[in-house]
Every structure is written in C-alpha cells, then in structure tokens.
Design a protein around this motif. Structure first.
Motif, PDB file in Angstrom:
ATOM      1  N   UNK A  43       0.810  -1.205   0.000  1.00 19.00           N
ATOM      2  CA  UNK A  43       0.000   0.000   0.000  1.00 19.00           C
ATOM      3  C   UNK A  43       0.846   1.260   0.000  1.00 19.00           C
ATOM      4  N   UNK A  44       2.015   1.167   0.624  1.00 14.38           N
ATOM      5  CA  UNK A  44       2.925   2.311   0.622  1.00 14.38           C
ATOM      6  C   UNK A  44       3.409   2.596  -0.798  1.00 14.38           C
ATOM      7  N   UNK A  45       3.797   1.558  -1.517  1.00 14.34           N
ATOM      8  CA  UNK A  45       4.283   1.723  -2.891  1.00 14.34           C
ATOM      9  C   UNK A  45       3.188   2.280  -3.802  1.00 14.34           C
ATOM     10  N   UNK A  46       1.960   1.811  -3.615  1.00 16.12           N
ATOM     11  CA  UNK A  46       0.860   2.238  -4.480  1.00 16.12           C
ATOM     12  C   UNK A  46       0.249   3.567  -4.053  1.00 16.12           C
ATOM     13  N   UNK A  47       0.654   4.057  -2.870  1.00 18.80           N
ATOM     14  CA  UNK A  47       0.135   5.337  -2.402  1.00 18.80           C
ATOM     15  C   UNK A  47      -1.233   5.268  -1.760  1.00 18.80           C
TER      16      UNK A  47
END
Length: 319
Positions: A43-47
């Motif tokens: 979720x961090x990578x995808x924002x």
C-alpha cells in the motif's frame, strides 16, 4: 516532526488495532498529523495513504486483525520498491513512519531508515520471536486461544482414550508450543530449538500407559514437523491410536486479551515519542514490565532465544 505515518505488515496479530489506536491518538495529542498506510508496504508503494482522525480509531481496541490491512510485498525488498515507497511518503509530507509487525516488517523499516527516512518498529506477531522484547503484541492472545483448544481436545482424548497431537503456529520459534504446552499440561512438547528423541517420547508414553494413563496430549510446533508427519512416526513407534488437530490461523484471530491491549498501547505510544525525539531506526519492546527501545539493526542481527528453563520445567512436570 509535524506529520507521521503508520502501517501494519506481515501476518496479523491480535492487538495490532490497539497499537494503531495508540499511535494515532498519541500523535494527535502532540498536535502531529497522522496518516494510515493501507495494505502494508504494498500500500505504501501504491500510495494507498489516508489521513486519520480520532474517530478513525474509535471502537477498535477490542478488535482482532488490523483496520489498516496487511500484505506481504516482494517488491519492497528491492531498492527500487523502497524508493517508490519513500517517494509516496514525501508526496504526502510524511516525515516519520511507525511500522507494526514482525521480522520482515522490521527489515523494511531498517531499509527506510538507512535511506534517511526515520522509522520506529513495534513488535506485532503471535510468534513472540522478536529480540529486544520479552513479549510481542498478539502472543498472549494466541496463547490463550491454543490453551482453550487444548482443554477442549483433552475432554475428547479422555473420553476416547487416545493420544492427540496438536500442531501450533510459531514459524521457527517454539514459544507458542512451549507456553501453551506447559499451561495445558501436555505430556510432550516439541519445539524447533530442541531436537526430539522418538525413543524417549515413546518410552514415556508407554510408561504412562502401563500405570493406567489412557490419553496423552502432544504439542508440536510447526517449525519442527507437521502434525500428520509426527503422528505417523509416533504410530510406527508405539502402535497407539492417534488423532491430529492443526489449529492453524484461528490462533491469529480473536479479541486481544487485556495484556495485549495494554502492551500495544504502551509500545505504540512510545514509538511515536521516539520519532518526535528525532530517534529513527529504533524498535520498542517490553523487558521486566518496562518499555525499552533498541537499535533495529541490533534486533535483526540477533537470533531469538527461547526460555530453556521453561522447557526443562515442562519435562519435569510431565513425568
């Protein structure tokens, strides 16, 4: 620091929500904006990042699982994936991150800290396999779930005069097996940290049978063997009628115990304090009922050590 983030990663554990609640409310108490990252490092990578308010964490302290959801993310193991995560944090103006999870989650926090982005680690795993803390969030709840199962299975084992083998979780650590086996009065406990001798186990069961004992409970940590494989080996050695119960993911669920709720609240709050003090790359824990923190690199460099005095006691009491 005016804006921090929080995520949960890896396997869920009861008490993660209590930790998230503590992080959010501690940050707001200090007039710091707090953002939730949904779906772990993926979720961090995808924002997938949203601002959290006091109401965002209302009525969650008693709930199992994690409202932020969790996922394993192979991409975040790469420098490219980590850089994508940092770019998302910068995009949202987040200056520090609280990571709640186990060993893999800590490795992600370490990688971010090494690249100049401060993180605090909070030990959330039922396995109790994180060094620097005597107890991890979720261990006590999982332990009580296993003990409840042992008590119920013992009733059936007694009624049918059988040997029951119960496989419990823990990855490569034997804490769940050891503590639940001792508390549940198991005759034999198998843990990854100690090799077992089938001849010795068979001899002990035979002696019990000879003195009139009609049933036995054997706890097998998943890091040793599967319950089915061990049952086959035991039947070949003893000819005893065995049954196997694999408790599986039920050990991760359920409402957290009071101990886990308080532990999560204390550790989550301290993780925020460390970031506000300008201390990144730290992992919080509990030792002798005192909240402590260690360099996250030191934690990852150490192997988990089980309490062998407890293991010795379990063998002495199961004669």
């Amino acid at each position: 620091m005016k804006r921090i983030g929080v995520l949960t990663s890896g396997g869920d554990s009861p008490g993660m929500n209590a930790a998230v609640r503590a992080v959010v409310r501690k940050a707001i108490y200090h007039n710091v904006e707090i953002y939730g990252i949904f779906g772990g490092y993926a979720g961090l990578i995808s924002g997938n990042i949203k601002k959290l308010e006091l109401g965002s964490v209302g009525d969650i302290i008693h709930r199992g699982g994690t409202i932020l959801y969790s996922a394993r993310c192979e991409e975040f193991r790469t420098k490219e994936g980590q850089q994508k995560g940092i770019e998302q944090l910068k995009k949202h103006g987040i200056e520090g991150l609280v990571v709640i999870g186990g060993d893999g989650s800590y490795r992600g926090a370490k990688a971010l800290t090494e690249q100049g982005f401060p993180c605090s680690g909070v030990p959330g795993t039922i396995d109790n396999d994180i060094e620097g803390t005597q107890f991890t969030i979720g261990f006590d709840t999982a332990l009580n779930t296993v003990i409840d199962a042992i008590d119920k299975i013992r009733d059936t084992a007694t009624s049918h005069e059988r040997t029951f083998i119960i496989e419990v979780m823990g990855r490569n650590a034997g804490d769940i097996a050891l503590w639940s086996g001792l508390a549940g009065g198991a005759e034999t406990i198998l843990i990854p940290e100690e090799n077992y001798n089938m001849d010795e186990i068979a001899s002990r069961l035979m002696k019990g049978h000879e003195r009139g004992k009609k049933h036995s409970i054997i706890i097998v940590a998943e890091g040793v063997s599967s319950g089915m494989e061990f049952a086959k080996e035991l039947e070949e050695a003893t000819n005893f009628d065995t049954r196997v119960s694999v408790l599986g993911h039920m050990q991760r669920g359920g409402s957290p115990t009071a101990f886990d709720r308080v532990l999560a609240s204390r550790l989550g709050a301290r993780a925020v304090e460390l970031l506000l003090e300008g201390k990144g790359g730290r992992a919080v824990g509990i030792v002798n009922n005192q909240v402590v923190d260690h360099d996250i690199i030191d934690i990852l460099d150490k192997e988990h050590v089980i309490d062998m005095d407890l293991y010795k006691l379990s063998k002495e009491l199961s004669i």
